[in-house]
Scaffold this motif. Structure first.
Motif, short mmCIF file in Angstrom:
data_model
loop_
_atom_site.label_atom_id
_atom_site.label_comp_id
_atom_site.label_asym_id
_atom_site.label_seq_id
_atom_site.Cartn_x
_atom_site.Cartn_y
_atom_site.Cartn_z
N PHE A 67 13.82 2.17 -10.15
CA PHE A 67 13.92 2.58 -9.53
C PHE A 67 12.49 2.52 -8.10
O PHE A 67 12.39 3.78 -7.83
CB PHE A 67 15.34 2.79 -8.39
N CYS A 68 12.60 1.81 -7.55
CA CYS A 68 11.15 1.99 -6.67
C CYS A 68 12.42 2.22 -4.92
O CYS A 68 13.12 2.35 -5.30
CB CYS A 68 10.53 1.19 -6.53
N GLY A 69 11.44 3.15 -4.43
CA GLY A 69 11.46 3.79 -3.08
C GLY A 69 12.11 2.48 -2.07
O GLY A 69 11.17 1.27 -2.43
N PRO A 70 12.41 2.57 -1.27
CA PRO A 70 12.80 1.47 -0.28
C PRO A 70 11.50 1.15 0.57
O PRO A 70 11.56 -0.41 1.22
CB PRO A 70 14.24 1.92 0.86
N THR A 71 10.64 2.23 1.11
CA THR A 71 10.08 1.87 1.69
C THR A 71 8.12 1.86 0.46
O THR A 71 8.15 2.17 -0.07
CB THR A 71 9.42 2.57 2.59
N HIS A 72 7.20 1.07 1.33
CA HIS A 72 6.15 1.29 0.04
C HIS A 72 5.10 1.47 1.42
O HIS A 72 5.54 1.07 2.63
CB HIS A 72 5.78 0.31 -0.43
N ASP A 73 3.29 1.35 1.09
CA ASP A 73 2.62 1.27 1.38
C ASP A 73 1.49 0.16 1.38
O ASP A 73 2.05 -0.77 0.96
CB ASP A 73 1.66 2.50 1.44
N VAL A 74 0.33 -0.42 1.45
CA VAL A 74 0.28 -1.70 1.19
C VAL A 74 -0.53 -2.31 0.24
O VAL A 74 -1.14 -2.81 -0.21
CB VAL A 74 -1.49 -1.93 2.24
N ARG A 75 -0.78 -0.61 -0.50
CA ARG A 75 -0.97 -1.27 -1.72
C ARG A 75 0.14 -1.32 -3.34
O ARG A 75 -0.50 -1.52 -4.26
CB ARG A 75 -1.75 0.38 -2.67
N HIS A 280 7.90 -3.43 7.74
CA HIS A 280 7.20 -4.43 8.57
C HIS A 280 7.17 -4.42 9.74
O HIS A 280 8.05 -4.81 10.85
CB HIS A 280 8.54 -5.81 8.75
N THR A 281 5.89 -3.25 10.09
CA THR A 281 5.29 -3.08 11.81
C THR A 281 5.17 -3.88 12.39
O THR A 281 4.41 -3.71 13.34
CB THR A 281 4.90 -1.77 11.16
N ASN A 282 4.24 -4.95 11.29
CA ASN A 282 4.19 -5.91 13.15
C ASN A 282 5.15 -7.02 13.86
O ASN A 282 5.01 -7.39 14.29
CB ASN A 282 3.01 -7.46 12.09
N ILE A 283 6.34 -6.68 12.99
CA ILE A 283 7.78 -7.26 13.30
C ILE A 283 8.21 -6.13 14.82
O ILE A 283 9.33 -6.17 15.20
CB ILE A 283 8.62 -7.49 12.31
#
Length: 334
Positions: A67-75, A280-283
């Motif tokens: 399981f990955c975490g709920p947030t991720h960066d651009v990479r 989704h920082t653009n939203i």
């Protein structure tokens, strides 16, 4: 999942790694219990499908899960839920490491779900649409006793037709609304989404499941969008003609599935909201995560039993979720 905006319209990148794991191993990856690891994130609807299918079919011993975490960066998606931020089996901190092991400097999005070949540490496939179908068909020798038929051969043509429209107008339709960068593109996606939801509502007025008398792949694919609708898509993606709770047939249908073992017990509302509202920082540039909606109503009576149908056909419900794979306390609807 990855995508881009062109002419105001969101275009999902559908060029996935289409290598398949099959009984005959024709792509170089034969079905072998214990060899592969399914990497998911509970927040992601596309990954949620694989969590449900693996659980319904009883593939826990044959196919491990990370399981990955709920947030991720651009990479990349990351394993920040694990001790030291490293997947305990693959020994990597970022899912991109497994992609790069297969294709150095992999140029596309690092997406979940992905299946990784543990001995080599290489991603085998991230083709989410084919992945669940192969779990139903190619992995059948390792299904639990009583596993349901999620992709029954006599119904495959109808299932394929239904899931084709669900994908285009609903699963991807909410993203086309949310990531549209022009008014016209947004309104076109919005209209298609709610036209499709009206079609699904009418279909489900008098039948318990989408195709046939039992739960199939079609229901799983619709469920993972519906269960996120009020928590995320209605507000965050501007899909606001109506909430799911205001669409009677779909709301009862979604509750019916949610209360079926293997569905609601895979859903993490906390991680889901964190993913969409923080990433989704653009939203949502403030990255504020909403407290609502109220979740207890997911457990209210749905009345769908009156329509008949047998959830698992001639099979049986899966047993309790394994302790190491349970949704954290307080993250579900209970």
């Amino acid at each position: 999942m990855g995508g881009s905006v062109s002419g105001g319209e969101f275009d999902r990148d559908t060029k996935y790694i289409t290598t398949r794991i099959t009984v005959d191993g024709r792509d170089g990856y034969p079905v072998e219990p214990g060899r592969y690891r399914l990497i998911v994130a509970r927040a992601c609807p596309w990954a949620n499908r694989t969590i449900i299918v693996r659980r319904l079919l009883g593939l826990e011993d044959a196919l491990s899960i990370g399981f990955c975490g709920p947030t991720h960066d651009v990479r990349s998606w990351t394993f920040d839920l694990d001790p030291g931020g490293v997947d305990p089996v693959l020994k990597i901190p970022r899912l991109q490491d497994a992609y790069f092991a297969r294709i150095p400097n992999y140029p596309k999005g690092i997406t979940v779900p992905a299946i990784v070949d543990v001995p080599t540490g290489q991603v085998v496939t991230n083709d989410f649409a084919q992945m669940t179908l192969d779990l139903s068909t190619e992995w059948s020798a390792f299904h639990r006793e009583g596993a349901p038929q999620l992709y029954p051969e006599p119904l495959r043509a109808e299932i394929d037709d239904v899931i084709g429209r669900i994908y285009t107008d609903v699963n991807n339709g909410v993203y086309r609304c949310g990531f549209a960068s022009s008014q016209d593109a947004y309104e076109e996606a919005y209209d298609r989404l709610f036209t499709a939801l009206d079609w699904l509502s009418a279909r489900l007025e008098n039948q318990r499941y989408l195709v046939g008398e039992t739960i199939t792949e079609a229901d799983i694919r619709l469920f993972t969008t519906l269960v996120r609708f009020d928590a995320v898509y209605h507000g965050h993606f501007k899909c606001n003609r109506a909430k799911l709770t205001e669409m009677p047939a779909l709301w009862a249908y979604a509750r019916d599935l949610f209360q079926t073992p293997g569905f609601g017990d895979t859903v993490d509302f906390v991680q889901t909201k964190q993913h969409y509202y923080i990433v989704h920082t653009n939203i949502n540039p403030t990255q504020i995560v909403p407290k609502g909606p109220e979740l207890a109503n997911w457990l209210t009576p749905h009345g769908r039993e009156a329509l008949g149908g047998r959830p698992f056909g001639d099979g049986t419900a899966p047993g309790p979720t394994r302790e190491t794979e349970r949704v954290p306390a307080g993250h579900g609807a209970g």
